[in-house]
Design a protein around this motif. Structure first.
Motif, short mmCIF file in Angstrom:
data_model
loop_
_atom_site.label_atom_id
_atom_site.label_comp_id
_atom_site.label_asym_id
_atom_site.label_seq_id
_atom_site.Cartn_x
_atom_site.Cartn_y
_atom_site.Cartn_z
N GLU A 77 -5.29 33.88 -24.03
CA GLU A 77 -4.21 33.07 -24.59
C GLU A 77 -3.50 32.45 -23.39
O GLU A 77 -3.27 33.15 -22.39
CB GLU A 77 -3.22 33.94 -25.39
N TYR A 78 -3.14 31.19 -23.46
CA TYR A 78 -2.54 30.54 -22.30
C TYR A 78 -1.65 29.38 -22.69
O TYR A 78 -1.72 28.86 -23.81
CB TYR A 78 -3.63 30.06 -21.33
N ARG A 79 -0.82 29.00 -21.73
CA ARG A 79 -0.08 27.73 -21.78
C ARG A 79 -0.27 27.09 -20.41
O ARG A 79 -0.08 27.77 -19.40
CB ARG A 79 1.41 27.96 -22.02
N SER A 80 -0.63 25.84 -20.40
CA SER A 80 -0.84 25.18 -19.10
C SER A 80 -0.38 23.74 -19.15
O SER A 80 -0.29 23.13 -20.22
CB SER A 80 -2.30 25.27 -18.68
N VAL A 81 -0.09 23.24 -17.96
CA VAL A 81 0.28 21.83 -17.77
C VAL A 81 -0.57 21.27 -16.64
O VAL A 81 -0.79 21.96 -15.64
CB VAL A 81 1.78 21.69 -17.42
N VAL A 82 -1.06 20.07 -16.83
CA VAL A 82 -1.73 19.34 -15.74
C VAL A 82 -1.00 18.03 -15.56
O VAL A 82 -0.72 17.32 -16.55
CB VAL A 82 -3.22 19.10 -16.06
N ALA A 83 -0.66 17.71 -14.32
CA ALA A 83 0.03 16.44 -14.03
C ALA A 83 -0.70 15.72 -12.90
O ALA A 83 -1.22 16.37 -11.99
CB ALA A 83 1.48 16.70 -13.62
N PHE A 84 -0.74 14.41 -12.97
CA PHE A 84 -1.27 13.60 -11.88
C PHE A 84 -0.10 12.85 -11.25
O PHE A 84 0.80 12.40 -11.97
CB PHE A 84 -2.28 12.57 -12.39
N GLY A 85 -0.12 12.70 -9.95
CA GLY A 85 0.99 11.95 -9.34
C GLY A 85 0.86 11.82 -7.84
O GLY A 85 -0.04 12.39 -7.21
N THR A 86 1.76 11.03 -7.29
CA THR A 86 1.83 10.80 -5.86
C THR A 86 3.23 11.19 -5.40
O THR A 86 4.21 10.84 -6.05
CB THR A 86 1.56 9.31 -5.55
N ALA A 87 3.27 11.90 -4.28
CA ALA A 87 4.56 12.45 -3.82
C ALA A 87 5.35 11.44 -3.00
O ALA A 87 4.78 10.55 -2.36
CB ALA A 87 4.30 13.69 -2.97
N THR A 88 6.67 11.62 -3.02
CA THR A 88 7.53 10.97 -2.03
C THR A 88 8.32 12.07 -1.33
O THR A 88 8.58 13.13 -1.92
CB THR A 88 8.52 9.96 -2.66
N LEU A 89 8.68 11.81 -0.07
CA LEU A 89 9.46 12.79 0.69
C LEU A 89 10.94 12.71 0.29
O LEU A 89 11.49 11.60 0.17
CB LEU A 89 9.35 12.49 2.18
N VAL A 90 11.54 13.86 0.09
CA VAL A 90 12.99 13.88 -0.20
C VAL A 90 13.73 13.53 1.09
O VAL A 90 13.45 14.10 2.15
CB VAL A 90 13.39 15.28 -0.71
N PRO A 91 14.68 12.55 1.04
CA PRO A 91 15.37 12.16 2.27
C PRO A 91 16.29 13.27 2.78
O PRO A 91 16.74 14.12 2.00
CB PRO A 91 16.17 10.92 1.85
N PRO A 92 16.56 13.27 4.10
CA PRO A 92 17.35 14.36 4.70
C PRO A 92 18.67 14.63 3.98
O PRO A 92 19.06 15.80 3.82
CB PRO A 92 17.61 13.85 6.13
N GLU A 93 19.35 13.57 3.52
CA GLU A 93 20.67 13.78 2.91
C GLU A 93 20.60 14.52 1.57
O GLU A 93 21.61 15.04 1.10
CB GLU A 93 21.42 12.44 2.77
N ASP A 94 19.41 14.57 0.96
CA ASP A 94 19.29 15.27 -0.34
C ASP A 94 18.68 16.66 -0.21
O ASP A 94 18.59 17.41 -1.19
CB ASP A 94 18.39 14.45 -1.29
N LYS A 95 18.24 17.02 1.01
CA LYS A 95 17.47 18.25 1.16
C LYS A 95 18.25 19.51 0.78
O LYS A 95 17.73 20.40 0.10
CB LYS A 95 16.99 18.39 2.61
N GLU A 96 19.50 19.59 1.22
CA GLU A 96 20.26 20.83 0.96
C GLU A 96 20.46 21.02 -0.54
O GLU A 96 20.27 22.12 -1.08
CB GLU A 96 21.61 20.81 1.68
N ARG A 97 20.83 19.94 -1.23
CA ARG A 97 21.05 20.03 -2.69
C ARG A 97 19.77 20.45 -3.40
O ARG A 97 19.78 21.36 -4.24
CB ARG A 97 21.53 18.67 -3.22
N ILE A 98 18.66 19.85 -3.03
CA ILE A 98 17.40 20.18 -3.71
C ILE A 98 16.99 21.63 -3.40
O ILE A 98 16.60 22.39 -4.30
CB ILE A 98 16.26 19.21 -3.29
N MET A 99 17.12 22.02 -2.11
CA MET A 99 16.73 23.41 -1.77
C MET A 99 17.61 24.42 -2.49
O MET A 99 17.14 25.48 -2.90
CB MET A 99 16.79 23.63 -0.25
N ASN A 100 18.89 24.11 -2.66
CA ASN A 100 19.76 25.03 -3.41
C ASN A 100 19.30 25.14 -4.86
O ASN A 100 19.31 26.23 -5.44
CB ASN A 100 21.22 24.57 -3.34
N GLU A 101 18.88 24.02 -5.44
CA GLU A 101 18.39 24.07 -6.83
C GLU A 101 17.08 24.85 -6.90
O GLU A 101 16.83 25.59 -7.86
CB GLU A 101 18.22 22.65 -7.39
#
Ligand SMILES: Cc1cc2nc3c(=O)[nH]c(=O)nc-3n(C[C@H](O)[C@H](O)[C@H](O)COP(=O)(O)OP(=O)(O)OC[C@H]3O[C@@H](n4cnc5c(N)ncnc54)[C@H](O)[C@@H]3O)c2cc1C
Length: 213
Positions: A102-126
């Motif tokens: 029994e399972y639940r799964s997700v598959v996503a396709f995409g291309t990454a972008t780098l998080v800019p320095p000014e957003d890094k702390e907020r994202i890492m905290n989340e």
């Protein structure tokens, strides 16, 4: 919010009745996960990177050292296919053909972008609060953030697949004198183990005692 639209890549052909493009279902599957597997091709070779995953709004984030070569390749625009999986049970059939998961799964396709320095702390905290809800560690230092790269993938091309219907045996096998059923599986947090270098008198915090996914 509207559901995802199937694309040529995400249209579920095999067992389409188990497939879904329901955005809420996709979010629930991702939010319960600690990790994902990111697959991509680099210099003609296939790679897969198991790594921590966090969803914020309609994006997912992965992170690691600036020196992580696979993350750096992804940051430079390699198309990725990302899988997130939960195994919810072992289906024991009356024959090997009736055995499954029994399972639940997700598959996503995409291309990454780098998080800019000014957003890094907020994202890492989340990210930290997602992995360890209630975490109360010290603030990340600028030097620590500088050595970390965070990649953001938009959740645009996404599919989910769920198997949750229990046994499904070959017709004649139901007459056999054999046990069949489902053995449920789940992530269960154990008793927290304090660091050997813990200063005396520091209790195990509530968030560690009650940790669950
Ligand atoms: C824990 C687990 C165990 C599994 N065990 C097996 C197994 O032993 N044997 C087996 O054949 N299959 C297994 N599956 C199902 C497997 O993931 C595929 O769905 C299935 O093999 C069909 O593959 P396909 O390439 O023919 O799919 P297709 O339907 O042709 O795939 C087309 C597109 O549908 C989407 N898709 C396909 N599968 C999934 C999925 N699982 N989750 C989300 N989107 C998906 C993707 O976007 C994919 O590109 C398992 C799945 C999970 C999560």
């Amino acid at each position: 919010m509207t559901d995802y639209k199937p694309t040529e890549r995400t249209r579920i052909r095999r067992r389409p009745e188990r497939g879904s493009y329901d955005r809420d279902l996709v979010y629930r599957i991702i939010d319960e996960a600690l990790l994902c597997h990111v697959a991509f091709v680099l210099d003609g070779e296939p790679h897969v990177l198991p790594t921590t995953v966090t969803r914020i709004a309609n994006d997912i984030y992965i992170h690691g050292s600036n020196k992580n070569g696979l993350l750096t390749a992804l940051a430079q625009g390699a198309t990725a296919s990302i899988a997130i999986t939960h195994t919810d049970g072992v289906v024991v059939g009356r024959s090997g053909f009736g055995c499954s998961l029994e399972y639940r799964s997700v598959v996503a396709f995409g291309t990454a972008t780098l998080v800019p320095p000014e957003d890094k702390e907020r994202i890492m905290n989340e990210v930290l609060q997602d992995i360890i809800p209630g975490f109360g560690g010290r603030r990340l230092k600028p030097s620590e953030l500088a050595t970390t790269q965070i990649l953001k993938f938009p959740l645009d091309e996404v599919s989910a697949k769920v198997r949750n219907h229990g046994n499904s045996d070959v017709q004649g096998d139901y007459e056999l004198d054999l046990w069949a059923g489902v053995i449920p599986l789940s992530i269960v947090a154990g008793e927290p183990v304090s660091d050997q270098k813990l200063k005396t008198g520091i209790p195990v915090p509530e968030y560690a005692q009650t940790y669950h996914r």
